[in-house]
Design a protein around this motif. Structure first.
Motif, PDB file in Angstrom:
ATOM      1  N   THR A  84      49.666  34.791  39.223  1.00 38.06           N
ATOM      2  CA  THR A  84      49.762  33.665  40.314  1.00 38.06           C
ATOM      3  C   THR A  84      48.604  34.718  41.223  1.00 38.06           C
ATOM      4  OG1 THR A  84      51.398  34.459  41.979  1.00 38.06           O
ATOM      5  CG2 THR A  84      51.491  32.624  39.929  1.00 38.06           C
ATOM      6  N   GLU A  85      47.487  33.491  41.780  1.00 39.29           N
ATOM      7  CA  GLU A  85      46.041  34.310  42.073  1.00 39.29           C
ATOM      8  C   GLU A  85      46.981  35.319  43.094  1.00 39.29           C
ATOM      9  OE1 GLU A  85      43.123  33.734  42.233  1.00 39.29           O
ATOM     10  OE2 GLU A  85      43.419  32.840  40.309  1.00 39.29           O
ATOM     11  N   GLY A  86      47.924  35.010  44.394  1.00 35.75           N
ATOM     12  CA  GLY A  86      48.130  35.935  45.054  1.00 35.75           C
ATOM     13  C   GLY A  86      49.382  37.438  44.713  1.00 35.75           C
ATOM     14  N   GLU A  87      49.274  37.536  43.129  1.00 30.00           N
ATOM     15  CA  GLU A  87      50.365  38.588  43.260  1.00 30.00           C
ATOM     16  C   GLU A  87      49.328  40.092  42.510  1.00 30.00           C
ATOM     17  OE1 GLU A  87      52.604  38.347  39.404  1.00 30.00           O
ATOM     18  OE2 GLU A  87      53.376  36.346  40.307  1.00 30.00           O
ATOM     19  N   ILE A  88      47.759  39.842  42.235  1.00 31.20           N
ATOM     20  CA  ILE A  88      46.819  40.697  42.255  1.00 31.20           C
ATOM     21  C   ILE A  88      45.781  41.040  42.765  1.00 31.20           C
ATOM     22  CG2 ILE A  88      44.377  41.285  40.634  1.00 31.20           C
ATOM     23  CD1 ILE A  88      46.432  39.593  38.135  1.00 31.20           C
ATOM     24  N   SER A  89      45.643  41.510  43.186  1.00 29.07           N
ATOM     25  CA  SER A  89      44.836  41.876  44.357  1.00 29.07           C
ATOM     26  C   SER A  89      43.495  41.778  43.561  1.00 29.07           C
ATOM     27  CB  SER A  89      44.773  43.331  45.435  1.00 29.07           C
ATOM     28  OG  SER A  89      44.671  44.229  44.168  1.00 29.07           O
ATOM     29  N   PRO A  90      42.060  41.716  44.625  1.00 33.30           N
ATOM     30  CA  PRO A  90      40.705  41.692  44.467  1.00 33.30           C
ATOM     31  C   PRO A  90      40.346  43.277  43.112  1.00 33.30           C
ATOM     32  CG  PRO A  90      40.940  40.820  46.727  1.00 33.30           C
ATOM     33  CD  PRO A  90      42.134  41.180  45.280  1.00 33.30           C
ATOM     34  N   GLY A  91      40.984  43.779  43.836  1.00 38.30           N
ATOM     35  CA  GLY A  91      40.407  45.611  43.288  1.00 38.30           C
ATOM     36  C   GLY A  91      41.490  45.155  42.358  1.00 38.30           C
ATOM     37  N   VAL A  92      42.364  45.334  41.622  1.00 37.72           N
ATOM     38  CA  VAL A  92      43.418  45.153  40.433  1.00 37.72           C
ATOM     39  C   VAL A  92      42.129  44.303  39.680  1.00 37.72           C
ATOM     40  CG1 VAL A  92      45.201  44.881  39.160  1.00 37.72           C
ATOM     41  CG2 VAL A  92      45.000  45.541  41.207  1.00 37.72           C
ATOM     42  N   SER A  93      41.875  42.725  39.917  1.00 37.17           N
ATOM     43  CA  SER A  93      40.988  42.229  39.442  1.00 37.17           C
ATOM     44  C   SER A  93      40.174  42.460  39.385  1.00 37.17           C
ATOM     45  CB  SER A  93      41.160  40.945  39.797  1.00 37.17           C
ATOM     46  OG  SER A  93      40.252  40.141  39.353  1.00 37.17           O
ATOM     47  N   ASP A  94      39.211  43.215  39.354  1.00 35.09           N
ATOM     48  CA  ASP A  94      37.488  43.870  39.383  1.00 35.09           C
ATOM     49  C   ASP A  94      38.109  44.848  38.268  1.00 35.09           C
ATOM     50  OD1 ASP A  94      36.603  42.238  41.441  1.00 35.09           O
ATOM     51  OD2 ASP A  94      36.292  43.928  42.477  1.00 35.09           O
ATOM     52  N   ILE A  95      38.895  46.043  38.342  1.00 36.47           N
ATOM     53  CA  ILE A  95      39.294  47.072  37.623  1.00 36.47           C
ATOM     54  C   ILE A  95      39.577  46.275  36.110  1.00 36.47           C
ATOM     55  CG2 ILE A  95      40.836  49.079  37.368  1.00 36.47           C
ATOM     56  CD1 ILE A  95      40.853  49.152  40.254  1.00 36.47           C
ATOM     57  N   LEU A  96      40.830  45.546  36.196  1.00 34.19           N
ATOM     58  CA  LEU A  96      40.867  44.602  34.591  1.00 34.19           C
ATOM     59  C   LEU A  96      39.378  44.484  34.028  1.00 34.19           C
ATOM     60  CD1 LEU A  96      44.045  42.518  35.868  1.00 34.19           C
ATOM     61  CD2 LEU A  96      44.018  44.264  34.482  1.00 34.19           C
ATOM     62  N   SER A  97      38.773  43.373  34.725  1.00 39.88           N
ATOM     63  CA  SER A  97      37.379  42.834  34.142  1.00 39.88           C
ATOM     64  C   SER A  97      36.994  43.853  33.086  1.00 39.88           C
ATOM     65  CB  SER A  97      36.847  42.467  35.526  1.00 39.88           C
ATOM     66  OG  SER A  97      35.610  41.915  35.138  1.00 39.88           O
ATOM     67  N   GLN A  98      36.392  45.689  35.140  1.00 44.98           N
ATOM     68  CA  GLN A  98      35.238  46.434  33.652  1.00 44.98           C
ATOM     69  C   GLN A  98      36.043  46.955  32.758  1.00 44.98           C
ATOM     70  OE1 GLN A  98      35.380  49.192  37.050  1.00 44.98           O
ATOM     71  NE2 GLN A  98      34.471  47.647  38.362  1.00 44.98           N
ATOM     72  N   ILE A  99      37.728  47.351  32.460  1.00 46.46           N
ATOM     73  CA  ILE A  99      38.577  47.219  31.595  1.00 46.46           C
ATOM     74  C   ILE A  99      38.135  46.258  30.320  1.00 46.46           C
ATOM     75  CG2 ILE A  99      40.547  47.299  30.411  1.00 46.46           C
ATOM     76  CD1 ILE A  99      42.024  48.773  33.405  1.00 46.46           C
ATOM     77  N   ARG A 100      37.908  45.345  30.654  1.00 48.52           N
ATOM     78  CA  ARG A 100      37.992  44.405  29.170  1.00 48.52           C
ATOM     79  C   ARG A 100      36.377  44.347  29.313  1.00 48.52           C
ATOM     80  NH1 ARG A 100      40.416  40.314  32.633  1.00 48.52           N
ATOM     81  NH2 ARG A 100      42.541  40.397  32.583  1.00 48.52           N
ATOM     82  N   GLU A 101      35.563  44.819  30.072  1.00 45.55           N
ATOM     83  CA  GLU A 101      34.137  45.056  29.460  1.00 45.55           C
ATOM     84  C   GLU A 101      34.232  46.204  28.296  1.00 45.55           C
ATOM     85  OE1 GLU A 101      29.950  45.102  32.263  1.00 45.55           O
ATOM     86  OE2 GLU A 101      31.700  43.988  32.697  1.00 45.55           O
ATOM     87  N   LEU A 102      34.119  47.719  29.442  1.00 46.44           N
ATOM     88  CA  LEU A 102      34.771  48.573  28.318  1.00 46.44           C
ATOM     89  C   LEU A 102      35.282  48.170  26.831  1.00 46.44           C
ATOM     90  CD1 LEU A 102      35.249  51.003  30.769  1.00 46.44           C
ATOM     91  CD2 LEU A 102      33.270  50.787  29.542  1.00 46.44           C
ATOM     92  N   ARG A 103      36.291  47.576  26.684  1.00 40.97           N
ATOM     93  CA  ARG A 103      36.431  47.040  25.401  1.00 40.97           C
ATOM     94  C   ARG A 103      36.288  46.944  24.385  1.00 40.97           C
ATOM     95  NH1 ARG A 103      41.939  44.853  26.465  1.00 40.97           N
ATOM     96  NH2 ARG A 103      42.917  46.669  26.633  1.00 40.97           N
ATOM     97  N   VAL A 104      35.418  45.646  25.263  1.00 39.53           N
ATOM     98  CA  VAL A 104      34.656  44.434  24.178  1.00 39.53           C
ATOM     99  C   VAL A 104      33.008  45.930  23.912  1.00 39.53           C
ATOM    100  CG1 VAL A 104      32.317  43.578  23.858  1.00 39.53           C
ATOM    101  CG2 VAL A 104      34.844  42.565  25.045  1.00 39.53           C
ATOM    102  N   GLN A 105      32.741  46.781  24.950  1.00 39.31           N
ATOM    103  CA  GLN A 105      31.576  47.695  24.500  1.00 39.31           C
ATOM    104  C   GLN A 105      32.082  49.099  23.420  1.00 39.31           C
ATOM    105  OE1 GLN A 105      30.294  48.967  28.428  1.00 39.31           O
ATOM    106  NE2 GLN A 105      29.752  47.357  28.914  1.00 39.31           N
ATOM    107  N   MET A 106      33.268  48.781  23.199  1.00 41.91           N
ATOM    108  CA  MET A 106      33.939  49.679  22.744  1.00 41.91           C
ATOM    109  C   MET A 106      33.956  49.291  21.448  1.00 41.91           C
ATOM    110  SD  MET A 106      37.090  52.139  24.827  1.00 41.91           S
ATOM    111  CE  MET A 106      37.803  52.956  23.439  1.00 41.91           C
TER     112      MET A 106
END
Length: 126
Positions: A84-106
């Protein structure tokens, strides 16, 4: 690239789905390997996409993790409950987003490298 999806079908691999479902079930690799009756190195191989389980172990994985076998294999179907929204902090969400972006680039870079290797082989044959 901003995404709110927990798993993206076009980006997540079988190993990603196993690891994600295991984490959602609050199990360590060692715990899950023990429950399935495989060596820890075997489970790590699955999560690292080096090997895949046989059908009987896949069925056990799905049952223990509370997901469908189809979801484990393809990303479609019944997967783990999304946090749920409350389980993921904004910082973690940003990191996950960056990881996904890197995976696509890779993945894009791997495709480009394959094309260049084919071009190199063709040029060497000339």
């Amino acid at each position: 690239m901003e995404t709110t999806e927990w798993f993206s079908e076009d980006q997540a691999t079988f190993g990603d789905r196993v690891a994600g479902a295991r984490e959602a079930a609050h199990l360590t690799q060692k715990q899950l390997a023990g429950k399935i009756g495989v060596k820890l190195t075997t489970l790590r191989g699955w999560e690292d996409d080096l090997t895949e389980p046989r059908a009987n172990k896949l069925q056990m994985l799905a049952g223990l993790l509370g997901v469908s076998m189809t979801w484990l294999l393809t990303g479609q179907g019944e997967g783990p409950t999304e946090p749920t929204e409350g389980e993921i902090s904004p910082g973690v969400s940003d990191i996950l987003s960056q990881i996904r972006e890197l995976r696509v680039q890779m993945q894009d870079n791997v495709k480009k490298m394959g094309q260049l290797e084919r071009q190199l082989r063709a040029a060497l044959k000339e």
